[in-house]
Design a protein around this motif. Structure first.
Motif, short mmCIF file in Angstrom:
data_model
loop_
_atom_site.label_atom_id
_atom_site.label_comp_id
_atom_site.label_asym_id
_atom_site.label_seq_id
_atom_site.Cartn_x
_atom_site.Cartn_y
_atom_site.Cartn_z
N ALA A 44 0.71 -1.27 0.06
CA ALA A 44 -0.03 0.10 -0.09
C ALA A 44 0.70 1.06 -0.02
O ALA A 44 0.57 2.27 -0.85
N LEU A 45 1.85 1.16 0.83
CA LEU A 45 2.78 2.35 0.72
C LEU A 45 3.57 2.62 -0.64
O LEU A 45 3.67 3.65 -0.90
N ALA A 50 4.03 5.67 -5.42
CA ALA A 50 3.83 5.84 -7.14
C ALA A 50 2.88 6.63 -7.57
O ALA A 50 2.96 7.30 -8.60
N GLY A 51 1.62 6.59 -6.67
CA GLY A 51 0.72 7.50 -7.06
C GLY A 51 0.94 8.83 -6.99
O GLY A 51 0.61 9.94 -7.77
N LEU A 52 1.87 9.38 -6.05
CA LEU A 52 2.36 10.52 -5.72
C LEU A 52 3.13 11.13 -6.97
O LEU A 52 3.37 12.18 -7.36
N VAL A 73 5.89 20.06 -8.20
CA VAL A 73 7.37 19.82 -7.88
C VAL A 73 7.14 19.52 -6.30
O VAL A 73 8.04 18.46 -5.97
N PRO A 74 6.63 19.96 -5.48
CA PRO A 74 6.56 19.73 -4.14
C PRO A 74 5.62 18.15 -4.05
O PRO A 74 6.46 17.54 -3.11
N VAL A 75 4.84 17.97 -4.53
CA VAL A 75 4.31 16.43 -4.59
C VAL A 75 5.39 15.50 -5.09
O VAL A 75 5.80 14.63 -4.53
N LEU A 76 6.21 16.00 -6.18
CA LEU A 76 7.40 15.01 -6.66
C LEU A 76 8.53 14.84 -5.62
O LEU A 76 9.10 13.89 -5.42
N LEU A 77 8.70 15.98 -4.76
CA LEU A 77 9.63 16.05 -3.92
C LEU A 77 9.32 15.01 -2.71
O LEU A 77 9.90 14.37 -1.87
N ALA A 81 11.13 11.55 -1.21
CA ALA A 81 11.61 11.40 0.07
C ALA A 81 11.08 10.23 0.73
O ALA A 81 11.73 9.58 1.33
N LEU A 82 9.77 9.68 0.13
CA LEU A 82 9.26 8.67 0.68
C LEU A 82 9.45 7.20 -0.03
O LEU A 82 8.82 6.26 0.09
N ARG A 83 10.42 7.47 -1.14
CA ARG A 83 10.69 6.31 -2.01
C ARG A 83 11.11 4.92 -1.00
O ARG A 83 11.84 5.42 -0.34
N PRO A 84 10.89 3.89 -1.69
CA PRO A 84 11.29 2.73 -1.09
C PRO A 84 12.80 2.49 -0.87
O PRO A 84 13.68 2.91 -1.78
#
Length: 383
Positions: A44-45, A50-52, A73-77, A81-84
């Motif tokens: 789920a995470l 991936a959705g973000l 850009v903030p959403v991509l950042l 930051a949350l990438r596996p």
């Protein structure tokens, strides 16, 4: 969760897990609801991240250039930051190779063959009273780390037990080393770090300072919520971690024998006293610069100090004490007392891999200069 209740719950869960394996050595951790929940949460995470990333990319590139880039850009950042993250391959205190420790590697070869386990890609040393096995990075490289203050003070049979146990983690499916559970274990901590308020707000303008002050309570609340989530995930994972430890102990019993495993658990139960004795012995060595620089005794004085502590112990008392004192919902290892008792409940086993006193002494000779270097770290860290 109140401390008293969590302790009682941990004791009950420890007893249930002990009952599941009493009398019958496990071979590999079975699939559990806890592991399935961890993998589902990880999935789920990963899907959320991936959705973000897709949303951020769409906002950034839609009618490019446009004002939507200010949101994209903030959403991509955040997605970045949350990438596996995979368990990173850390820099070793010292990485030892086959050509400068052939007897040690011959022992590792024998244990790996007997355990039907792969050899580590790296064998590292450090000064700690510990040992560990990790699988790191995208290439899933195996690293075994041998703590010199522990390895230096144990008997040859316990050296086989220690290494056999670590090899067990390469074959027993420990979720702590699994690729599919890493996002669930790491993401809540990343989120807590992202939400943490800045340490200082004195350099911004008045409007930013007011905004920071207004946001600070909400940030602190989110930090605590994510920390609670991280503790919950860790508590769920801890049971599977502990099953993996029992499986590694079962392998150690098969290769090193029951008596070696029980002796190792006694040492584990009194680790703090052994570490203090080793540090005191090393400070005595370091007090003589000539001895420390040129004639360091290696692990010999550490072993004498550790044996002096062992001579004062009531083994049964120490193991029984650890059952209560080491019980925790978040510990990745079962209490040493339970690990010793469960090994004793299995059919008594003699060692199938034997390290001779001669070869053990040869390994000490190969590691002598590293014992001397570790001694300085041990003396300083305990000062």
């Amino acid at each position: 969760m109140p401390g008293g209740y969590s302790k009682k719950l941990a004791l009950r869960l420890d007893a249930q897990q002990y009952a599941a394996y009493e009398g019958t050595p496990p071979t590999r951790p079975e699939w559990t609801a806890a592991r399935a929940a961890l993998i589902a949460l990880s999935a789920a995470l990963v899907a959320m991240v991936a959705g973000l990333a897709v949303l951020g990319g769409w906002l950034t590139l839609r009618d490019f250039p446009s004002f939507s880039i200010l949101a994209g850009v903030p959403v991509l950042l955040v997605a970045w930051a949350l990438r596996p993250r995979l368990n990173p391959e850390r820099e070793a205190w010292h990485e030892i190779r086959r050509d400068n420790a052939p007897t040690l590697f011959a022992l590792l070869d024998r244990i790996a063959s007997a355990a039907d386990a792969p050899m580590p890609h790296r064998v590292a040393l450090d000064p700690e009273f510990n040992a560990s096995a990790e699988i790191c990075g995208l290439r899933r490289r195996r690293t075994m780390t041998i703590g010199l203050s522990m390895f230096g003070v144990i008997a040859p049979r316990q050296r086989v037990e220690l290494l056999s146990h670590e090899f067990g983690h390469f074959v027993n499916g420990d979720p702590a080393r699994g690729l599919l559970t890493q996002p669930a274990l790491r993401t809540p901590l990343i989120l807590a770090d992202l939400m943490r308020p800045a340490g200082s707000i004195g350099t911004e303008g008045p409007l930013m300072q007011i905004t920071s002050l207004l946001m600070r309570p909400f940030q602190l609340l989110l930090v605590r919520l994510f920390w609670l989530m991280a503790l919950g995930v860790r508590a769920v994972a801890a049971r599977d971690h502990q099953r993996a430890e029992y499986c590694a102990d079962a392998l150690a019993v098969r290769l090193a024998g029951t008596d070696a495993v029980v002796a190792g658990m006694v040492d584990s139960a009194v680790t703090e006293r052994l570490v203090a004795a080793i540090a005191a012995a090393e400070r005595g060595t370091q007090s003589n610069p000539e001895t420390a620089r040129r004639n360091h005794p290696g692990a010999a004085r550490w072993r004498e100090a550790a044996d002096a502590v062992r001579a004062t112990l009531n083994m049964d008392e120490e193991l029984d004490k650890s059952v209560t004192e080491d019980a925790s919902l978040w510990n990745s290892h079962p209490p040493s007392g339970l690990r010793a008792r469960i090994a004793q409940s299995w059919p008594h086993t003699d060692p199938s891999v034997v390290l001779s006193d001669t070869d053990s002494a040869e390994i000490d000779a190969e590691l002598h200069r590293f014992y001397a270097r570790a001694g300085r770290d041990i003396a300083w860290s305990a000062a």
